[in-house]
Design an enzyme around this catalytic site. Structure first.
Site, PDB file in Angstrom:
ATOM      1  CB  CYS A  91      -0.933   0.026   1.209  1.00  0.00           C
ATOM      2  SG  CYS A  91      -2.208  -1.246   1.164  1.00  0.00           S
ATOM      3  CD  GLN A 152      -3.456  -5.341   4.229  1.00  0.00           C
ATOM      4  OE1 GLN A 152      -3.926  -4.248   4.515  1.00  0.00           O
ATOM      5  NE2 GLN A 152      -2.724  -5.540   3.140  1.00  0.00           N
ATOM      6  CB  SER A 210     -21.524   8.596   6.376  1.00  0.00           C
ATOM      7  OG  SER A 210     -21.160   7.473   7.143  1.00  0.00           O
ATOM      8  CB  SER A 244      -9.858   2.055   2.946  1.00  0.00           C
ATOM      9  OG  SER A 244      -9.128   0.845   2.903  1.00  0.00           O
ATOM     10  CG  HIS A 345      -6.334   2.194   0.389  1.00  0.00           C
ATOM     11  ND1 HIS A 345      -5.135   2.601  -0.176  1.00  0.00           N
ATOM     12  CD2 HIS A 345      -6.000   1.195   1.281  1.00  0.00           C
ATOM     13  CE1 HIS A 345      -4.138   1.900   0.336  1.00  0.00           C
ATOM     14  NE2 HIS A 345      -4.639   1.044   1.209  1.00  0.00           N
ATOM     15  CB  CYS A 375      -0.152   0.397   7.973  1.00  0.00           C
ATOM     16  SG  CYS A 375      -1.862   0.443   7.384  1.00  0.00           S
TER      17      CYS A 375
END
Length: 389
Positions: A91, A152, A210, A244, A345, A375
């Protein structure tokens, strides 16, 4: 010693990484080529002067194989003499491209270089580069971690459990990301960084409406009874709402030295001050942002209080909230224009997407120092400090 400065930074809008996503019709080479063309158009530089183009892509297979960055350079219309390479630090791939590019400028290897990244998760889904039944880790890793590595999502659950992060806290953080991104769009704060493409001009995943009530209704995204037995401390609080999404997008930054910028009449946006990379536990693989933050601050001879803005990639709410607990950072300075939970992402593009958003936020807010960290799978993290100019 020479320095390295960012003189332009652009990105595409971020689309949903689904077959019906707003950018799913665009080949990943063309996504990246669009940002490269826009980069030179907005900066006014002659692309023939670019010494190298360093791009990040995670799933380097199919339409993202064969050194995607090189073909994006050619599609963008740059001279054939402009070289390019594609790197993979998961990433953090395009943030690593920024590190490499800046370090090349500082060393004198480059005068003008592009760091960039792309991922089309609609056309090249995550894990496309690992065929079914194949082991990408090998017997030595299996021997070192006999109980097996984990996805993950399970790592995000373990982080939530270790740092006692509740579902309500993670959902509230996610809602805040959407609200900040929506406010940034409404305030015109993305105008200088986004390069509209094929009629798409806004990030597709930002949800202004949201709410924690809506997110509370989502089911756990990674529930697995086998992992539940192995890790009984997991409460299964990670959902699609506080993680994400999967996305399509590209981004690029133009890096040079202050001397070259002055000679070419370019306006520096920020100086690339300090860099760090770290490894961490590959089970708690997403916690590397904590030691990476500590390491880059030491290298910069700065403290947390010196940092005006932070960009911490929102792979999951739990990652950023655990990082905040460990560092003591002020959340009001973190991802001030929204983060990956809202904006998206697109893996290989995310590093330079964060950098693009950060340098424009620094200029808008008059920030002196900013810190970016991400990360990465396998227990890795990148961090860098930027200095406003």
């Amino acid at each position: 010693m020479r320095d390295a400065v960012i003189v332009e930074a652009v990105r595409t809008p971020i689309g949903k990484g689904r077959p019906n996503g707003s950018l799913a019709h665009v080949h990943p080479v063309e996504l990246l080529a669009h940002t490269l063309r826009t980069l030179v158009e907005r900066s006014g530089v002659d692309p023939a002067l670019i010494d190298d183009v360093i791009g990040g892509t995670v799933d380097q297979v199919g339409e993202q194989a064969m050194n995607t960055t090189r073909y994006a350079v050619l599609s963008a219309g740059f001279p054939e003499s402009v070289p390019a390479t594609t790197v993979d630090r998961q990433c953090g791939s395009s943030q690593q491209a920024v590190h490499f590019a800046a370090q090349g400028v500082i060393s004198g290897a480059y005068d003008l270089v592009v760091a960039c990244g792309v991922e089309s998760m609609s056309r090249v889904p995550m894990w496309s580069n690992v065929p079914a039944g194949k082991d990408p880790f090998g017997p030595g890793v299996a021997e070192r971690y006999p109980e097996g590595l984990i996805p993950q999502g399970i790592s995000a659950e373990l982080i939530a459990a270790k740092w006692s992060l509740s579902r309500e806290e993670m959902d509230a953080f996610a809602v805040g990301s959407h609200r900040k991104a929506a406010a940034a769009w409404e305030g015109g704060l993305f105008a200088d960084e986004v390069a509209p493409l094929d009629g798409v001009s806004r990030d597709e995943c930002v949800r202004p409406g949201s709410s924690t009530e809506v997110l509370a209704g989502l089911k756990p995204a990674y529930y697995d009874p086998a992992f539940g037995e192995r890790f009984p401390q997991i409460d299964w609080n990670v959902t699609a709402g506080n993680a994400s999404p999967v996305n399509d997008g590209a981004s690029a930054v133009l890096i040079t030295s202050s001397e070259t910028a002055a000679r070419l009449g370019l306006r520096p946006l920020a100086r690339l001050h300090s860099f760090a990379v770290t490894g961490s536990d590959p089970l708690l693989m997403l916690t590397g942002v904590v030691p990476a933050t500590e390491k880059v601050l030491r290298k910069a001879s700065l403290t947390l209080d010196d940092i005006d803005l932070f960009e911490v990639n929102e792979a999951f709410s739990s990652v950023v909230l655990a990082w905040r607990q460990e560092t003591g950072a002020d959340l009001s300075k973190v991802n001030v224009h929204g983060g990956a939970i809202a904006i998206g992402h697109p893996l290989g593009a995310s590093g330079t997407r964060l950098t693009t958003t950060l340098v424009h936020a620094m200029r808008a807010r008059g920030a002196r120092y900013a810190l970016q960290t991400m990360c990465e799978a396998g227990g890795l993290a990148n961090a860098m400090v930027l200095e406003g100019l």
